[in-house]
Design a protein around this motif. Structure first.
Motif, PDB file in Angstrom:
ATOM      1  N   ALA A  26       1.021  -1.205   0.536  1.00 15.44           N
ATOM      2  CA  ALA A  26      -0.049   0.259  -0.212  1.00 15.44           C
ATOM      3  C   ALA A  26       0.712   0.853  -0.005  1.00 15.44           C
ATOM      4  CB  ALA A  26      -1.097   0.294   0.601  1.00 15.44           C
ATOM      5  N   VAL A  27       2.276   1.440   0.840  1.00 16.36           N
ATOM      6  CA  VAL A  27       2.845   2.598   0.631  1.00 16.36           C
ATOM      7  C   VAL A  27       3.167   3.062  -0.368  1.00 16.36           C
ATOM      8  CG1 VAL A  27       4.631   0.828   0.872  1.00 16.36           C
ATOM      9  CG2 VAL A  27       5.111   3.057   1.706  1.00 16.36           C
ATOM     10  N   GLU A  55       9.329  -5.993  -5.738  1.00 18.72           N
ATOM     11  CA  GLU A  55       9.700  -5.795  -3.851  1.00 18.72           C
ATOM     12  C   GLU A  55      10.520  -7.023  -3.691  1.00 18.72           C
ATOM     13  OE1 GLU A  55       6.740  -3.998  -1.281  1.00 18.72           O
ATOM     14  OE2 GLU A  55       5.045  -3.855  -2.535  1.00 18.72           O
ATOM     15  N   ARG A  56      11.455  -6.629  -2.724  1.00 24.42           N
ATOM     16  CA  ARG A  56      12.647  -7.217  -2.180  1.00 24.42           C
ATOM     17  C   ARG A  56      11.332  -8.370  -1.837  1.00 24.42           C
ATOM     18  NH1 ARG A  56      17.254  -8.406  -3.787  1.00 24.42           N
ATOM     19  NH2 ARG A  56      17.584  -6.596  -3.903  1.00 24.42           N
ATOM     20  N   GLY A  57      11.638  -9.599  -1.677  1.00 22.97           N
ATOM     21  CA  GLY A  57      11.572 -11.216  -1.705  1.00 22.97           C
ATOM     22  C   GLY A  57       9.995 -10.928  -1.274  1.00 22.97           C
ATOM     23  N   LYS A  58       8.893 -10.700  -2.661  1.00 25.03           N
ATOM     24  CA  LYS A  58       7.326 -10.909  -2.939  1.00 25.03           C
ATOM     25  C   LYS A  58       8.284 -10.922  -4.071  1.00 25.03           C
ATOM     26  CE  LYS A  58       5.789  -7.704   1.340  1.00 25.03           C
ATOM     27  NZ  LYS A  58       5.391  -6.289   0.921  1.00 25.03           N
ATOM     28  N   GLY A  59       8.657 -11.155  -4.811  1.00 18.84           N
ATOM     29  CA  GLY A  59       8.591 -11.548  -6.447  1.00 18.84           C
ATOM     30  C   GLY A  59       8.333 -10.161  -7.416  1.00 18.84           C
ATOM     31  N   ALA A  60       8.314 -10.147  -8.401  1.00 12.75           N
ATOM     32  CA  ALA A  60       8.409  -9.673  -9.585  1.00 12.75           C
ATOM     33  C   ALA A  60       7.436  -9.888 -10.706  1.00 12.75           C
ATOM     34  CB  ALA A  60       9.331  -9.566 -10.522  1.00 12.75           C
ATOM     35  N   TYR A  61       6.267  -8.557 -11.431  1.00 12.52           N
ATOM     36  CA  TYR A  61       5.061  -8.859 -11.844  1.00 12.52           C
ATOM     37  C   TYR A  61       5.416  -7.859 -13.154  1.00 12.52           C
ATOM     38  CZ  TYR A  61       2.991 -11.310  -8.026  1.00 12.52           C
ATOM     39  OH  TYR A  61       3.659 -12.488  -6.159  1.00 12.52           O
ATOM     40  N   GLN A  62       5.104  -8.433 -14.365  1.00 12.77           N
ATOM     41  CA  GLN A  62       3.833  -7.629 -15.555  1.00 12.77           C
ATOM     42  C   GLN A  62       2.425  -7.216 -14.875  1.00 12.77           C
ATOM     43  OE1 GLN A  62       4.404  -9.493 -19.106  1.00 12.77           O
ATOM     44  NE2 GLN A  62       3.347  -7.649 -19.606  1.00 12.77           N
ATOM     45  N   ASP A  63       2.169  -6.068 -14.714  1.00 10.18           N
ATOM     46  CA  ASP A  63       0.892  -6.126 -14.176  1.00 10.18           C
ATOM     47  C   ASP A  63       0.030  -6.997 -13.277  1.00 10.18           C
ATOM     48  OD1 ASP A  63      -0.203  -4.066 -15.840  1.00 10.18           O
ATOM     49  OD2 ASP A  63       0.064  -5.667 -17.956  1.00 10.18           O
ATOM     50  N   ASP A  64      -0.340  -8.061 -13.163  1.00 10.85           N
ATOM     51  CA  ASP A  64      -0.751  -8.812 -12.058  1.00 10.85           C
ATOM     52  C   ASP A  64      -0.204 -10.948 -12.306  1.00 10.85           C
ATOM     53  OD1 ASP A  64      -2.556  -7.227 -10.302  1.00 10.85           O
ATOM     54  OD2 ASP A  64      -3.854  -8.137 -12.061  1.00 10.85           O
ATOM     55  N   ARG A  65       0.501 -10.587 -12.929  1.00 11.62           N
ATOM     56  CA  ARG A  65       1.275 -11.747 -13.825  1.00 11.62           C
ATOM     57  C   ARG A  65       2.730 -11.720 -12.907  1.00 11.62           C
ATOM     58  NH1 ARG A  65       4.823 -13.505 -17.880  1.00 11.62           N
ATOM     59  NH2 ARG A  65       4.719 -11.940 -18.382  1.00 11.62           N
ATOM     60  N   ARG A  66       3.117 -13.244 -12.500  1.00 11.28           N
ATOM     61  CA  ARG A  66       3.904 -12.684 -11.757  1.00 11.28           C
ATOM     62  C   ARG A  66       5.134 -13.212 -12.796  1.00 11.28           C
ATOM     63  NH1 ARG A  66       5.783 -15.084  -5.833  1.00 11.28           N
ATOM     64  NH2 ARG A  66       8.213 -14.628  -5.393  1.00 11.28           N
ATOM     65  N   ILE A 109       3.144   6.031  -5.422  1.00 13.02           N
ATOM     66  CA  ILE A 109       3.674   5.858  -6.454  1.00 13.02           C
ATOM     67  C   ILE A 109       3.684   5.454  -7.745  1.00 13.02           C
ATOM     68  CG2 ILE A 109       6.317   5.602  -7.050  1.00 13.02           C
ATOM     69  CD1 ILE A 109       6.589   7.280  -4.701  1.00 13.02           C
ATOM     70  N   ILE A 110       2.616   4.319  -7.927  1.00 18.60           N
ATOM     71  CA  ILE A 110       2.505   3.437  -8.710  1.00 18.60           C
ATOM     72  C   ILE A 110       1.649   4.877  -9.918  1.00 18.60           C
ATOM     73  CG2 ILE A 110       0.744   2.274  -9.877  1.00 18.60           C
ATOM     74  CD1 ILE A 110       3.802   1.244  -9.229  1.00 18.60           C
TER      75      ILE A 110
END
Length: 261
Positions: free
Chosen positions: A5-6, A129-140, A10-11
């Motif tokens: 949420a923080v 985000e560090r430790g939370k994965g990378a995404y393209q929109d909602d796809r990991r 920024i997005i």
């Protein structure tokens, strides 16, 4: 969109700047200038975007440090630093080529903890985000695990000082063309790195990138399970990224020295 949420404001800020860039790109109504050389361009849209992003970030995170391509550094009270490339791919933007991106990252000391790359004309958003994965929109995202160069598609680019540098990457490209399935040069390193994170590219290399070029993309790749190698000299980064096996092979095969003349 998979972010804490923080970082949602920024997005929203990035998307606002992206909408402005898209409108300007379509209208073609902007001035173009040069910086360090005839091929190092900046437009009034770069400058506006830089100022807008910097002001928004400083309002949301007033104690963080900030580094932007067009304004340089701003001091802060803590160890967090925002790193901004307001328009990566200015040459593309200036000639009507739709591949350009906004790159924003937050680092803590020497490593990224949040990153976002947005392509206004394609309306594609990458986040990590560090430790939370990378995404393209909602796809990991999952990086390539390719081991064979002959089966690989690689991305690369030319350094900003390619007209005067002894090592301008031309010889590396000549060497790799017959060894790989494909070689791509898009002109926007932040997007190239996201393509590595998503497994579209099996690997990528480039010479003398600035920190803002890779600040978000590095985290995308690491969170997608890829390998990211960077050697820094005089604030310029020589980068190899992709599957672990290909990074090892490229490290042995390519001339990654800063022979700048």
């Amino acid at each position: 969109m998979q972010v804490s949420a923080v970082y949602v404001p920024i997005i929203e800020l990035i998307r606002e700047v992206g909408a402005y860039q898209k409108a300007a790109f379509i209208s073609r109504a902007f001035d173009i200038h040069t910086k360090s050389s005839a091929v190092d361009l900046v437009t009034e849209i770069d400058l506006w975007s830089d100022q807008k992003l910097a002001a928004g970030i400083r309002s949301l995170f007033p104690n963080d440090r900030l580094l932007t391509e067009e304004q340089g550094g701003f001091e802060g009270k803590n160890t967090y630093e925002w790193i901004v490339d307001p328009l990566d791919g200015t040459t593309n933007f200036s000639i009507g080529h739709p591949i350009f991106a906004i790159s924003v990252a937050r680092w803590q000391e020497d490593r990224p903890i949040f990153g976002a790359v947005y392509l206004p004309m394609l309306d594609i958003l990458y986040t990590a985000e560090r430790g939370k994965g990378a995404y393209q929109d909602d796809r990991r995202l999952t990086a390539s695990k390719q081991t064979a160069l002959v089966k690989s598609v690689l991305g690369t680019g030319f350094p900003y000082d390619r007209a005067t540098a002894v090592n301008n990457n031309g010889e590396n490209i000549r060497k790799m063309v017959p060894k790989v399935k494909g070689l791509r040069r898009l002109g926007a390193a932040a997007y190239d790195l996201c393509l590595v994170a998503s497994g579209v590219y099996d690997a990528f290399w480039e010479l003398r990138l600035a920190k803002w070029d890779l600040a978000a993309g590095r985290l995308m790749i690491e969170e997608a399970g890829g390998t990211f190698i960077a050697a820094c000299e005089a604030d310029k980064y020589n980068v190899i990224a992709g599957s672990k096996a290909l990074c090892e092979q490229l490290s042995l095969s390519l001339n990654m020295r800063n022979d700048v003349g």
